[in-house]
Design a protein around this motif. Structure first.
Motif, short mmCIF file in Angstrom:
data_model
loop_
_atom_site.label_atom_id
_atom_site.label_comp_id
_atom_site.label_asym_id
_atom_site.label_seq_id
_atom_site.Cartn_x
_atom_site.Cartn_y
_atom_site.Cartn_z
N GLU A 271 0.83 -1.21 0.00
CA GLU A 271 0.00 0.00 0.00
C GLU A 271 0.87 1.25 0.00
O GLU A 271 0.54 2.25 -0.66
CB GLU A 271 -0.92 -0.01 1.22
CG GLU A 271 -2.04 -1.03 1.14
CD GLU A 271 -2.93 -1.00 2.37
OE1 GLU A 271 -2.81 -0.05 3.17
OE2 GLU A 271 -3.75 -1.93 2.52
N ASN A 272 1.96 1.21 0.74
CA ASN A 272 2.88 2.35 0.76
C ASN A 272 3.48 2.57 -0.62
O ASN A 272 3.62 3.71 -1.08
CB ASN A 272 3.97 2.12 1.80
CG ASN A 272 4.81 3.35 2.06
OD1 ASN A 272 5.59 3.77 1.22
ND2 ASN A 272 4.67 3.91 3.25
N ASP A 274 2.10 1.68 -3.44
CA ASP A 274 1.02 2.20 -4.29
C ASP A 274 0.89 3.71 -4.17
O ASP A 274 0.76 4.43 -5.16
CB ASP A 274 -0.32 1.55 -3.91
CG ASP A 274 -0.43 0.12 -4.38
OD1 ASP A 274 0.36 -0.29 -5.26
OD2 ASP A 274 -1.30 -0.61 -3.87
N LYS A 275 0.91 4.19 -2.92
CA LYS A 275 0.69 5.61 -2.68
C LYS A 275 1.91 6.47 -3.01
O LYS A 275 1.77 7.65 -3.32
CB LYS A 275 0.29 5.84 -1.22
CG LYS A 275 -1.07 5.29 -0.86
CD LYS A 275 -1.50 5.70 0.53
CE LYS A 275 -0.61 5.11 1.60
NZ LYS A 275 -1.09 5.46 2.98
N ASN A 276 3.10 5.88 -2.93
CA ASN A 276 4.34 6.65 -3.12
C ASN A 276 5.24 5.94 -4.14
O ASN A 276 6.44 5.77 -3.91
CB ASN A 276 5.08 6.80 -1.80
CG ASN A 276 4.22 7.39 -0.70
OD1 ASN A 276 3.97 8.59 -0.66
ND2 ASN A 276 3.76 6.54 0.20
N THR A 302 -2.67 -0.94 -8.95
CA THR A 302 -2.86 0.26 -8.14
C THR A 302 -1.61 1.12 -8.00
O THR A 302 -1.55 1.98 -7.11
CB THR A 302 -3.35 -0.15 -6.74
OG1 THR A 302 -2.55 -1.23 -6.24
CG2 THR A 302 -4.80 -0.61 -6.78
N GLY A 304 0.74 4.14 -8.55
CA GLY A 304 0.46 5.53 -8.93
C GLY A 304 1.63 6.14 -9.69
O GLY A 304 2.33 7.01 -9.15
N CYS A 394 -4.38 4.22 -9.42
CA CYS A 394 -3.62 4.45 -8.20
C CYS A 394 -4.54 4.75 -7.02
O CYS A 394 -4.16 5.42 -6.08
CB CYS A 394 -2.65 5.63 -8.40
SG CYS A 394 -3.45 7.17 -8.86
N LEU A 395 -5.76 4.24 -7.10
CA LEU A 395 -6.73 4.51 -6.06
C LEU A 395 -7.00 3.25 -5.26
O LEU A 395 -7.07 2.16 -5.81
CB LEU A 395 -8.04 5.01 -6.68
CG LEU A 395 -7.88 6.22 -7.60
CD1 LEU A 395 -9.17 6.49 -8.32
CD2 LEU A 395 -7.45 7.44 -6.81
N ARG A 396 -7.15 3.44 -3.96
CA ARG A 396 -7.47 2.31 -3.10
C ARG A 396 -8.96 2.29 -2.83
O ARG A 396 -9.67 3.24 -3.07
CB ARG A 396 -6.69 2.43 -1.79
CG ARG A 396 -5.21 2.43 -2.01
CD ARG A 396 -4.42 2.60 -0.75
NE ARG A 396 -5.21 3.03 0.38
CZ ARG A 396 -4.70 3.28 1.56
NH1 ARG A 396 -3.44 3.13 1.78
NH2 ARG A 396 -5.46 3.67 2.55
#
Length: 553
Positions: A271-272, A274-276, A302, A304, A394-396
């Motif tokens: 998840e980290n 994905d976001k960064n 996912t 980004g 890139c959305l959860r």
């Protein structure tokens, strides 16, 4: 001749303990400054002072003299056990921990270890119990083993960024789940984009003897292709004796073992990333990950980041892997080390300019693959390619959709004019695609250009020139944007779809307002539709195309 024991003169108020201490001091057994009841010699037991005497070479270890009545100063069982930590007093086993100049000899107590660990219990009390008073642990870091002992003796947790991964490995090896949990919690709190990849690799430096911990980083990794051995606590913890005998997975030589099987921690790492994604792939640790980890990340929908930047990062990884395998940096060798990972790069998501300037000239793709992708970019209908063309979002969270029509009818024609409908929403969302109606004449392929336009400025915010196949039913068929399109609350947008193909189904009894309510949070997303002036191929609020909007909140 032996010296006569000194005579003691009894003094008023002198306790038995003081008398005994005085006798010991008089006999030449002074514990030295700062040592007394309840205190230990501050010198590390593994590094005793050299014995006095002439001649070169190492001196025999001289343990510090015992401290009389130390128990009196320890008011609880925990304090008494803590006093015994890393203490020669009453120790009945020693561990030679680590290798080379960093190795240390640490004292311990079999009873304490057996009470706190099933592995130690099997080691000392099982059917194949060892009788050795000296046990070698070359694959364990001294600092990590001391942290394990500290926890077993006192429940105190002593971990930091430089030791957490080795301590986690040691806690797993000796089956101390409470310490494992503390390590995992520490990692969760200190997880960052620049260490997520190295943490995700989940391999210990003991596999090949190379360390990848940098000062201040809570990560340890192993380059793929590294040869070596490692001991791993078995998945079946019911029989530690069996593991110690090498019958299960707790054995040397399992270089592919993934040591830290923490699903929640792995999920947080992903998840980290994905976001960064941009920061994560720019970190030094990215090029140190193994092929399996690289593939696991490339498979994600996912991430980004734009696909061209992802491709450039993968080429960097291939360069590093060629060096690890001592291969020349040629396009052929880069393709070889990438293996199946190459097929996970979504070249169709690039623009034709990005593809032409980068991948097409890299030499990593074959001529046939380059030609096929160029045809995909330039020809309609688009030929199928060997690479995934599904957009990365890139959305959860969960994908949502709304349909603005209550009924479906037949025969909606196309002549090159766009079907258009205006809409607003009451909260920020990200549109990832449309659902469109397909042919009334059975299975058919359509060419389509979809767009979202900022109505007031007439700016195109997102578009995709693509195609879709339908089966002749009245269902909607998904057509996705290459990247999510941000939609702000109370702003006018126009959804456009220009189709080329036979007559299709269309929707009727349209709704001006459609409400989507989250089944988990109850949050409502309200869509309001209105007529788009100008050429719209007849689509309106009441009937037409573009029935469905696919989005994330």
């Amino acid at each position: 001749p032996p010296r006569a024991a000194p005579r003691l003169r009894l003094l008023p108020g002198l306790s038995c303990a003081k008398m005994a201490e005085a006798a010991e001091t008089a006999a030449g057994g002074s514990p030295g400054p700062g040592v007394g009841p309840g205190r230990v010699d501050p010198r590390p037991v593994s590094e005793p002072p050299a014995a006095a005497g002439p001649g070169p070479g190492p001196r025999a270890a001289v343990p510090p003299p015992p401290v009389y009545n130390w128990q009196a100063a320890q008011r609880s069982v925990r304090e008494r056990f803590s006093f015994m930590f890393n203490n020669e007093l009453l120790s009945d086993v020693h561990f030679a921990v680590g290798k080379g100049r960093q190795a240390r000899r640490l004292p311990a107590h079999r009873f304490v270890l057996a009470v706190g660990s099933a592995v130690f219990d099997a080691m000392f009390n099982g059917g194949m119990a060892t009788s050795s008073a000296e046990i070698e642990l070359p694959d364990v870091e001294p600092a990590a083993f001391l942290a394990l002992l500290k926890f077993l003796y006192s429940d105190e947790v002593q971990i930091g960024p430089e030791t957490v991964m080795t301590t986690l490995y040691t806690a797993k090896k000796y089956a101390v789940p409470a310490l494992e949990a503390h390590c995992v919690e520490f990692l969760k709190k200190n997880l960052r984009a620049d260490n997520a990849f190295m943490l995700l690799t989940q391999r210990h430096r003991a596999v090949c003897g190379n360390t990848f911990i940098r000062p201040g980083e809570a990560v340890v990794g192993q380059p793929s292709g590294c040869q070596g051995s490692v001991s791993v606590w078995p998945r079946n913890r019911e029989d530690p004796e069996k593991a110690l005998n090498g019958d299960e997975e707790f054995k040397e030589g399992d270089q592919e073992a993934r040591l830290f099987d923490e699903p929640q921690l792995a999920s947080l790492c992903l998840e980290n990333i994905d976001k960064n994604t941009s920061d994560a792939i720019s970190a030094e640790g990215f090029t140190d990950i193994d092929l399996d980890t690289l593939m696991a990340v490339l498979e994600r929908d996912t991430l980004g980041i734009r696909e061209i930047r992802l491709f450039n990062a993968v080429v960097r990884w291939a360069d590093a892997e060629c060096q690890r395998q001592q291969l020349q940096l040629t396009p052929e060798n880069k393709r070889k080390v990438l293996g199946k990972a190459l097929s996970l790069i979504r070249f169709p998501l690039m623009t034709i300019e990005e593809f032409a300037a980068g991948p097409a000239q890299s030499g990593i793709l074959t001529d046939r693959e380059v030609v096929s992708l160029f045809l995909h970019f330039t020809v309609n209908p688009k030929p199928r390619v060997e690479f995934i063309d599904r957009p990365r979002c890139c959305l959860r969270g969960k994908e949502c959709s709304i349909n603005r029509f209550q009924q479906v009818e037949s025969r909606w024609g196309y002549s090159g004019t766009s079907d258009r409908i205006r809409f607003t929403v009451n909260r920020r969302i990200f549109v990832v695609g449309f659902g469109l109606y397909g042919s009334i004449h059975g299975p058919t392929d359509y060419q389509v250009n979809i767009q979202i336009i900022h109505t007031d400025s007439n700016t195109i915010l997102g578009q995709n020139d693509t195609g879709f196949s339908c089966d002749g039913s009245s269902n909607t068929f998904r057509v996705m944007f290459k990247e999510p399109v941000e939609i702000l609350p109370n702003v006018n947008y126009t959804a456009c779809a220009t189709l080329k193909g036979p007559d299709s189904h269309y929707g009727t009894k349209g709704l001006r307002k459609v409400i989507h309510e989250s089944p988990t949070t109850g949050t409502k997303t309200v869509f309001t539709f209105c007529y788009a002036a100008g050429n719209n191929n007849g689509t309106s609020v009441e009937d037409g195309q573009v029935p469905e909007i696919i989005f994330y909140t």
